[in-house]
Design an enzyme around this catalytic site. Structure first.
Site: not given
Length: 369
Positions: A72, A169, A189-191, A227, A314
């Protein structure tokens, strides 16, 4: 109680063993990577090694990699360049909210067709209005549809624009080469590929004058103050290297996804498989079950100990149709009843059987109702 089954890899992936090891080792390294003494240099080495590993995964050079606090943040930094350099923003209609919510005055939305692909004729018309920064994702998180980035890049560059791609993705799931695709800016993105949460990267071609989003320090070549998250970055690097080595494994994952979809087609032909005729990443299946809302399906799966995701959300008790599927031209019955099943390197045949055992009775119920 049955063992929980995780089929939501597009939301986040498990931490790979090499990434965990790299992070644990990094946590034992004392030193600020900006310090010039030996302790600092040792921490700096971990950061720079990871920078090389991330670059190798994405077809860029280490000098092009700026580490961030996640995808993000990288998206926001990339799109902030439009205002910084006096360019219009043009955003794909099916982008992630961290892109679409960056829209401002004068920005334009590029429509997509029913196949989920960017409408190139509409894009060319928008580009004719003046210099632009265009943002088109590499792979859609809900449908798995792969955009024709090389073709889009050629069109954008003909009109003097820059092309940014949110590729979180894509990398680690399909071969990805920033230079070969002609991309100017890329978000990672790493995750999403087996690294830790809370760390990402923005890759910028040498021709793009990057500007900082966060100021107040000289870190990351003055492009991202603060840092560095040394342990997180080390895990990102190790995960990137493992993901690159594991790309061939997605052929097996594709077989699992295809078996799932074949069983659904045979037993429940009324289910809509979104993007089935498009080029997709191997691990993603988006299934719409008109007659049963996505949230009801999610509750049923959760009770069965299975984690999947929804193409609807929702909010205050009101179900909203998926903006992605709505942009693709689907009505409320489809856009409000879609779920996403996303697989990964640990997925197995038994996982597909268990998913089907829960899903097919739901699909049969939808016909009766």
């Amino acid at each position: 109680m049955r063992t929980p089954l995780y089929l939501d890899w597009n939301a986040t992936s498990p931490l790979r063993a090499p990434a965990r090891d790299a992070m644990v080792n990094a946590l034992d390294v004392l030193g600020n990577p900006s310090s010039i003494h030996g302790f600092g240099r040792k921490a700096r080495r971990l950061v720079e090694d990871a920078r090389e590993q991330v670059a190798a995964l994405a077809g860029s050079t280490a000098a092009q990699v700026t580490f961030t606090g996640g995808g993000t943040e990288a998206n926001n930094q990339a799109l902030s360049l439009a205002a910084h350099h006096g360019r219009r923003l043009l955003l794909g209609a099916t982008e992630h909210p961290s892109v679409l919510e960056c829209i401002g005055p004068g920005a334009g939305i590029i429509p997509v067709g029913h196949d989920g692909w960017i409408d190139l004729t509409a894009l060319e018309s928008l580009l004719a209005e003046g210099p632009a920064l265009v943002s088109v994702q590499a792979v859609n998180s809900e449908t798995g549809i792969i955009q024709p980035l090389a073709e889009i890049a050629a069109l954008v560059h003909r009109h003097g624009g820059w092309l940014h791609s949110d590729a979180v993705q894509a990398v680690g799931r399909i071969p990805f080469d920033m230079a070969a695709l002609g991309l100017d800016l890329v978000t990672l993105s790493a995750h999403k590929l087996g690294g830790p949460q809370g760390v990402g990267a923005l890759l910028a071609a040498p021709s793009v004058p990057l500007a900082p989003l966060l100021r107040g320090g000289g870190q990351e070549r003055r492009m991202r103050a603060g840092t560095e998250n040394v342990a997180g970055i080390a895990g990102f690097g190790a995960a990137s290297q493992a993901a690159k080595q594991g790309l061939e494994g997605y052929a097996t994952i594709a077989n699992l996804r295809d078996r799932l979809e074949a069983a659904v087609r045979q037993a429940a032909p009324h289910v809509r498989i979104i993007g089935a005729d498009a080029q997709r990443v191997a691990n993603t299946s988006c299934l719409a079950l008109p007659g049963i809302g996505a949230n009801s399906q999610l509750m049923a799966f959760d009770l069965a100990g299975i984690a999947v995701s929804a193409g609807s959300a929702c909010s205050s008790g009101k179900v909203k149709a998926s903006p992605v599927l709505t942009a693709m031209g689907y009505g409320e019955d489809v856009a409000g009843s879609a779920i996403r099943v996303s697989l990964g390197w640990d997925s197995a045949e038994a996982d597909i059987d268990r998913f089907l055992a829960c899903y097919l009775p739901l699909a049969a119920r939808a016909v009766k109702e």
